[in-house]
Design a protein around this motif. Sequence first.
Motif, PDB file in Angstrom:
ATOM      1  N   ASN A   1      -9.219 128.991 -15.779  1.00 47.80           N
ATOM      2  CA  ASN A   1     -10.467 128.238 -15.700  1.00 47.80           C
ATOM      3  C   ASN A   1     -10.638 127.581 -14.333  1.00 47.80           C
ATOM      4  OD1 ASN A   1     -11.133 128.893 -18.345  1.00 47.80           O
ATOM      5  ND2 ASN A   1     -10.134 127.099 -19.192  1.00 47.80           N
TER       6      ASN A   1
ATOM      7  N   SER B   1      -9.318 131.652 -18.786  1.00 51.85           N
ATOM      8  CA  SER B   1     -10.670 132.124 -19.089  1.00 51.85           C
ATOM      9  C   SER B   1     -10.683 133.561 -19.602  1.00 51.85           C
ATOM     10  CB  SER B   1     -11.592 131.988 -17.877  1.00 51.85           C
ATOM     11  OG  SER B   1     -11.123 132.775 -16.806  1.00 51.85           O
ATOM     12  N   SER B   2      -9.814 134.429 -19.048  1.00 54.50           N
ATOM     13  CA  SER B   2      -9.791 135.818 -19.504  1.00 54.50           C
ATOM     14  C   SER B   2      -8.452 136.463 -19.185  1.00 54.50           C
ATOM     15  CB  SER B   2     -10.935 136.617 -18.875  1.00 54.50           C
ATOM     16  OG  SER B   2     -10.833 136.603 -17.464  1.00 54.50           O
TER      17      SER B   2
ATOM     18  N   ASN C   1     -10.599 145.306 -16.180  1.00 55.17           N
ATOM     19  CA  ASN C   1     -11.439 144.622 -17.157  1.00 55.17           C
ATOM     20  C   ASN C   1     -10.617 143.570 -17.880  1.00 55.17           C
ATOM     21  OD1 ASN C   1     -13.729 146.178 -16.647  1.00 55.17           O
ATOM     22  ND2 ASN C   1     -13.073 147.766 -18.064  1.00 55.17           N
ATOM     23  N   ARG C   2     -11.173 142.384 -17.996  1.00 55.81           N
ATOM     24  CA  ARG C   2     -10.505 141.296 -18.708  1.00 55.81           C
ATOM     25  C   ARG C   2     -11.336 140.889 -19.914  1.00 55.81           C
ATOM     26  NH1 ARG C   2      -9.952 139.273 -13.279  1.00 55.81           N
ATOM     27  NH2 ARG C   2     -11.585 137.771 -13.739  1.00 55.81           N
ATOM     28  N   THR C   3     -10.650 140.426 -20.939  1.00 55.22           N
ATOM     29  CA  THR C   3     -11.284 139.960 -22.167  1.00 55.22           C
ATOM     30  C   THR C   3     -11.338 138.443 -22.141  1.00 55.22           C
ATOM     31  OG1 THR C   3     -10.372 141.850 -23.373  1.00 55.22           O
ATOM     32  CG2 THR C   3     -11.109 139.960 -24.688  1.00 55.22           C
ATOM     33  N   PRO C   4     -12.524 137.850 -22.339  1.00 53.87           N
ATOM     34  CA  PRO C   4     -12.603 136.386 -22.403  1.00 53.87           C
ATOM     35  C   PRO C   4     -11.782 135.862 -23.586  1.00 53.87           C
ATOM     36  CG  PRO C   4     -14.784 137.353 -22.175  1.00 53.87           C
ATOM     37  CD  PRO C   4     -13.833 138.482 -22.460  1.00 53.87           C
ATOM     38  N   VAL C   5     -11.115 134.740 -23.382  1.00 54.34           N
ATOM     39  CA  VAL C   5     -10.326 134.113 -24.444  1.00 54.34           C
ATOM     40  C   VAL C   5     -10.725 132.647 -24.583  1.00 54.34           C
ATOM     41  CG1 VAL C   5      -8.346 135.676 -24.221  1.00 54.34           C
ATOM     42  CG2 VAL C   5      -8.407 133.587 -22.869  1.00 54.34           C
ATOM     43  N   SER C   6     -10.461 132.122 -25.756  1.00 56.27           N
ATOM     44  CA  SER C   6     -10.729 130.709 -26.019  1.00 56.27           C
ATOM     45  C   SER C   6      -9.457 129.924 -25.700  1.00 56.27           C
ATOM     46  CB  SER C   6     -11.139 130.525 -27.483  1.00 56.27           C
ATOM     47  OG  SER C   6     -11.349 129.166 -27.753  1.00 56.27           O
TER      48      SER C   6
END
Length: 69
Positions: free
Chosen positions: A28, A12-13, A2-7
């Motif tokens: 990205n 991207s995650s 599981n990856r967490t989306p990042v800004s």
Amino acid sequence: MNRTPVSSSNISSIGYDPSTSTLEVAFNSGGVYQYYNVPSNEYSALMNASSHGSYLAHHIKGRYQYRQI
């Protein structure tokens, strides 16, 4: 993993598996990389960094073995 989306303009995650100390970064551009034997505190610092891309470039890349998946 599981990856967490990042800004981030480049990432991207980000995910982390503490049982294997594996960091996973999805870019990205579509590439996904796993970095091995990354300590959990390094993952925490990456997630809390003001720039995920800069932190990755300066503290992860070139220091840990990796492969593109």
